[in-house]
Write a protein that holds these residues in place. Sequence first.
Motif, PDB file in Angstrom:
ATOM      1  N   THR A 175      -9.496  -2.913  -0.022  1.00 60.34           N
ATOM      2  CA  THR A 175     -10.120  -4.215   0.259  1.00 60.34           C
ATOM      3  C   THR A 175      -9.201  -5.384  -0.060  1.00 60.34           C
ATOM      4  OG1 THR A 175     -11.131  -4.266  -1.944  1.00 60.34           O
ATOM      5  CG2 THR A 175     -12.431  -3.302  -0.156  1.00 60.34           C
ATOM      6  N   VAL A 176      -8.128  -5.117  -0.795  1.00 62.25           N
ATOM      7  CA  VAL A 176      -7.208  -6.196  -1.150  1.00 62.25           C
ATOM      8  C   VAL A 176      -6.624  -6.838   0.101  1.00 62.25           C
ATOM      9  CG1 VAL A 176      -5.171  -4.687  -1.335  1.00 62.25           C
ATOM     10  CG2 VAL A 176      -5.274  -6.804  -2.648  1.00 62.25           C
ATOM     11  N   PHE A 177      -6.512  -6.081   1.206  1.00 63.70           N
ATOM     12  CA  PHE A 177      -5.911  -6.619   2.420  1.00 63.70           C
ATOM     13  C   PHE A 177      -6.864  -7.549   3.166  1.00 63.70           C
ATOM     14  CE2 PHE A 177      -3.531  -2.773   1.535  1.00 63.70           C
ATOM     15  CZ  PHE A 177      -2.234  -3.251   1.610  1.00 63.70           C
ATOM     16  N   SER A 178      -8.137  -7.394   2.963  1.00 62.52           N
ATOM     17  CA  SER A 178      -9.104  -8.311   3.581  1.00 62.52           C
ATOM     18  C   SER A 178      -9.489  -9.435   2.631  1.00 62.52           C
ATOM     19  CB  SER A 178     -10.359  -7.543   4.015  1.00 62.52           C
ATOM     20  OG  SER A 178     -10.934  -6.857   2.915  1.00 62.52           O
ATOM     21  N   ASP A 179      -9.371  -9.197   1.329  1.00 60.33           N
ATOM     22  CA  ASP A 179      -9.786 -10.206   0.349  1.00 60.33           C
ATOM     23  C   ASP A 179      -8.698 -11.220   0.037  1.00 60.33           C
ATOM     24  OD1 ASP A 179     -12.213  -8.945   0.180  1.00 60.33           O
ATOM     25  OD2 ASP A 179     -11.697  -7.772  -1.600  1.00 60.33           O
ATOM     26  N   LEU A 180      -7.436 -10.864   0.299  1.00 60.35           N
ATOM     27  CA  LEU A 180      -6.324 -11.770   0.003  1.00 60.35           C
ATOM     28  C   LEU A 180      -5.719 -12.290   1.302  1.00 60.35           C
ATOM     29  CD1 LEU A 180      -4.262 -10.251  -2.967  1.00 60.35           C
ATOM     30  CD2 LEU A 180      -5.703 -12.290  -2.955  1.00 60.35           C
ATOM     31  N   ASN A 205      -0.580  -3.319  -5.747  1.00 58.34           N
ATOM     32  CA  ASN A 205      -0.557  -2.105  -4.935  1.00 58.34           C
ATOM     33  C   ASN A 205      -1.982  -1.634  -4.693  1.00 58.34           C
ATOM     34  OD1 ASN A 205       0.166   0.188  -3.567  1.00 58.34           O
ATOM     35  ND2 ASN A 205       1.412   1.054  -5.199  1.00 58.34           N
ATOM     36  N   ALA A 206      -2.332  -1.473  -3.423  1.00 62.02           N
ATOM     37  CA  ALA A 206      -3.667  -0.967  -3.103  1.00 62.02           C
ATOM     38  C   ALA A 206      -3.822   0.485  -3.513  1.00 62.02           C
ATOM     39  CB  ALA A 206      -3.928  -1.122  -1.606  1.00 62.02           C
ATOM     40  N   ALA A 207      -2.719   1.218  -3.554  1.00 60.75           N
ATOM     41  CA  ALA A 207      -2.733   2.647  -3.883  1.00 60.75           C
ATOM     42  C   ALA A 207      -2.219   2.851  -5.304  1.00 60.75           C
ATOM     43  CB  ALA A 207      -1.861   3.406  -2.889  1.00 60.75           C
ATOM     44  N   PRO A 208      -2.407   4.044  -5.862  1.00 60.94           N
ATOM     45  CA  PRO A 208      -1.838   4.330  -7.184  1.00 60.94           C
ATOM     46  C   PRO A 208      -0.323   4.459  -7.102  1.00 60.94           C
ATOM     47  CG  PRO A 208      -2.943   6.277  -6.301  1.00 60.94           C
ATOM     48  CD  PRO A 208      -3.275   5.150  -5.382  1.00 60.94           C
ATOM     49  N   SER A 209       0.383   3.718  -7.924  1.00 63.16           N
ATOM     50  CA  SER A 209       1.838   3.749  -7.901  1.00 63.16           C
ATOM     51  C   SER A 209       2.391   5.052  -8.459  1.00 63.16           C
ATOM     52  CB  SER A 209       2.409   2.565  -8.687  1.00 63.16           C
ATOM     53  OG  SER A 209       2.058   1.345  -8.071  1.00 63.16           O
ATOM     54  N   ILE A 210       1.599   5.738  -9.273  1.00 57.06           N
ATOM     55  CA  ILE A 210       1.967   7.066  -9.771  1.00 57.06           C
ATOM     56  C   ILE A 210       0.741   7.961  -9.593  1.00 57.06           C
ATOM     57  CG2 ILE A 210       2.810   8.433 -11.726  1.00 57.06           C
ATOM     58  CD1 ILE A 210       3.927   5.907 -12.942  1.00 57.06           C
ATOM     59  N   VAL A 270     -10.736 -11.990  -7.276  1.00 55.87           N
ATOM     60  CA  VAL A 270     -10.866 -11.458  -5.929  1.00 55.87           C
ATOM     61  C   VAL A 270     -10.911  -9.937  -5.944  1.00 55.87           C
ATOM     62  CG1 VAL A 270      -9.772 -11.323  -3.659  1.00 55.87           C
ATOM     63  CG2 VAL A 270      -9.719 -13.460  -4.945  1.00 55.87           C
ATOM     64  N   VAL A 271     -10.057  -9.334  -6.710  1.00 56.60           N
ATOM     65  CA  VAL A 271      -9.976  -7.882  -6.758  1.00 56.60           C
ATOM     66  C   VAL A 271      -9.452  -7.483  -8.127  1.00 56.60           C
ATOM     67  CG1 VAL A 271      -7.604  -7.740  -5.871  1.00 56.60           C
ATOM     68  CG2 VAL A 271      -9.169  -5.856  -5.472  1.00 56.60           C
ATOM     69  N   ARG A 272      -9.811  -6.271  -8.539  1.00 59.47           N
ATOM     70  CA  ARG A 272      -9.362  -5.793  -9.851  1.00 59.47           C
ATOM     71  C   ARG A 272      -8.717  -4.423  -9.698  1.00 59.47           C
ATOM     72  NH1 ARG A 272      -9.759  -6.451 -15.243  1.00 59.47           N
ATOM     73  NH2 ARG A 272     -10.790  -8.473 -14.935  1.00 59.47           N
ATOM     74  N   GLY A 273      -7.613  -4.240 -10.411  1.00 53.13           N
ATOM     75  CA  GLY A 273      -6.918  -2.960 -10.439  1.00 53.13           C
ATOM     76  C   GLY A 273      -6.614  -2.557 -11.864  1.00 53.13           C
ATOM     77  N   PHE A 274      -5.478  -1.934 -12.047  1.00 52.84           N
ATOM     78  CA  PHE A 274      -5.064  -1.447 -13.364  1.00 52.84           C
ATOM     79  C   PHE A 274      -3.708  -2.057 -13.693  1.00 52.84           C
ATOM     80  CE2 PHE A 274      -2.790   1.740 -15.955  1.00 52.84           C
ATOM     81  CZ  PHE A 274      -3.622   1.734 -17.066  1.00 52.84           C
ATOM     82  N   ASP A 311       0.865  -1.182   0.000  1.00 45.52           N
ATOM     83  CA  ASP A 311       0.000   0.000   0.000  1.00 45.52           C
ATOM     84  C   ASP A 311       0.899   1.229   0.000  1.00 45.52           C
ATOM     85  OD1 ASP A 311      -2.012   1.831   0.221  1.00 45.52           O
ATOM     86  OD2 ASP A 311      -2.551   1.348   2.286  1.00 45.52           O
ATOM     87  N   GLN A 312       1.330   1.663  -1.183  1.00 48.71           N
ATOM     88  CA  GLN A 312       2.243   2.798  -1.263  1.00 48.71           C
ATOM     89  C   GLN A 312       1.895   3.706  -2.429  1.00 48.71           C
ATOM     90  OE1 GLN A 312       6.401   2.009  -0.901  1.00 48.71           O
ATOM     91  NE2 GLN A 312       6.995   4.028  -1.627  1.00 48.71           N
ATOM     92  N   VAL A 313       1.492   4.915  -2.087  1.00 49.89           N
ATOM     93  CA  VAL A 313       1.280   5.939  -3.104  1.00 49.89           C
ATOM     94  C   VAL A 313       2.643   6.398  -3.614  1.00 49.89           C
ATOM     95  CG1 VAL A 313       0.314   8.224  -3.571  1.00 49.89           C
ATOM     96  CG2 VAL A 313      -0.850   6.679  -1.978  1.00 49.89           C
ATOM     97  N   ASP A 314       2.764   6.529  -4.927  1.00 49.53           N
ATOM     98  CA  ASP A 314       4.015   6.970  -5.554  1.00 49.53           C
ATOM     99  C   ASP A 314       5.163   6.044  -5.174  1.00 49.53           C
ATOM    100  OD1 ASP A 314       2.819   9.138  -6.866  1.00 49.53           O
ATOM    101  OD2 ASP A 314       3.027  10.414  -5.099  1.00 49.53           O
ATOM    102  N   LEU A 315       5.144   4.877  -5.753  1.00 52.77           N
ATOM    103  CA  LEU A 315       6.151   3.852  -5.486  1.00 52.77           C
ATOM    104  C   LEU A 315       7.532   4.386  -5.853  1.00 52.77           C
ATOM    105  CD1 LEU A 315       6.484   0.855  -4.656  1.00 52.77           C
ATOM    106  CD2 LEU A 315       6.249   0.272  -7.063  1.00 52.77           C
ATOM    107  N   ASP A 316       8.418   4.482  -4.874  1.00 54.21           N
ATOM    108  CA  ASP A 316       9.729   5.104  -5.108  1.00 54.21           C
ATOM    109  C   ASP A 316      10.750   4.080  -5.590  1.00 54.21           C
ATOM    110  OD1 ASP A 316      11.499   4.305  -2.495  1.00 54.21           O
ATOM    111  OD2 ASP A 316       9.374   4.503  -2.012  1.00 54.21           O
ATOM    112  N   ARG A 317      11.882   4.596  -6.040  1.00 55.24           N
ATOM    113  CA  ARG A 317      12.935   3.758  -6.606  1.00 55.24           C
ATOM    114  C   ARG A 317      13.512   2.804  -5.583  1.00 55.24           C
ATOM    115  NH1 ARG A 317      18.508   6.188  -9.028  1.00 55.24           N
ATOM    116  NH2 ARG A 317      18.717   6.820  -6.857  1.00 55.24           N
TER     117      ARG A 317
END
Length: 389
Positions: A87-92, A56-61, A112-116, A34-40
């Motif tokens: 919800t990914v943390f409760s569904d997985l 990633n539960a959050a948007p990586s960018i 179970v869950v859908r993202g991008f 769960d990290q917004v703006d996934l860093d290097r």
Amino acid sequence: MSGTARVGRRGASGGTNDAAYLRRLGPGDVAVIDQVDLDRATATALLEAGVVGVVNAAPSISGRYPNLGPEILVEAGVTLVDDCGPTVFSDLADGSTVRLHDGAVHVGDREVVRGFAQDRDTVADLLDEARGGMAAQLEAFSANTSEFLGRERSLLVDGVGVPAISTSMRDKQVVVVAGGPGTAEEVRALTGFIREYKPVLVGVGDGADALREAGHTPAVVLGTVAELDPSLARKARDVVVPADPDGFVAGLARMQDLGVDPIAFPSSANPEDMALLLAHAHGAALVVAVGFDASLGGFLDRGRSGSIPSTFLTRLRLGPTLVDAPAVLALYRSRVSILTLVMLVVAVLAAAVVAALALGAGPSLVLLLETGGRAVAQWATAVYRGVVG
């Protein structure tokens, strides 16, 4: 692709500032973070752990700035399913076998869950859009810097709060190693410098492990309780821990149970900057920073909001005392001069001539050795003059 889900904590990056989570990851795993703006730094740590997928539960960018983590992952062939929601943390379930396909996360035949689903093209497009957010980030940086300076003025100006340590740094060279991308390579490249000048070694978090892997034992280790390896901490002369009011007391008791008596460093600066301030306050003549990224992108590409003003003001405080490892590597040369190498070559050839005479070699062999010796000596002398001149 399929792999074993390793579910992090909601609200935690699962990256370099969550060492306990990283240690759970292994080759073939799917990291659920769960990290917004996934860093290097986080992306590199995930790659080193051998993950084949990241959910990633959050948007990586998010578009705030062009962060580098997603690009690193997709370029390495890691499947990135982005912005899946909390919800990914409760569904997985941790340890379950999951399958990632077209932006969806499946357990068995069930979605179970859908993202991008991110790929090279989508990441490139998002990074182009994010470059427009740089101006807003620089404005926020200015405000955060003023706030940090007001909070840590005594530390930055007068060194108030820097703990006393038993390791002597007065008028010595100090090498501070942080756990970042390329740290291991930089430490190995500095081996000659470390052996020759024998600087005081300070390991920060995973940087202490990088020193150990290169055959060095840090005199000082600094980091959170979760980051530090107890076996390495016991070998260090000083163990410094950020005095985080939320977890310091519990962490202190745990480390003491492991045979380590840490020293508290009360500051809201990040651990890397604490190590630099520690060396400066104790009179280091030169501080070499290893594993630090001082570029504008590196400043912005950090997961912790307080890191940017902390790093900026710390570098201002150290001034010319601080140099980065790439600069040292570019300037450092061994004390074995070219002239010494010339004399060594001449001595070896002279010994060969003497040996040939003693063994009764023919005049042609002796002449060949003498001629070759003069040629090598002239060539080496010309090289020496060219370099020195």
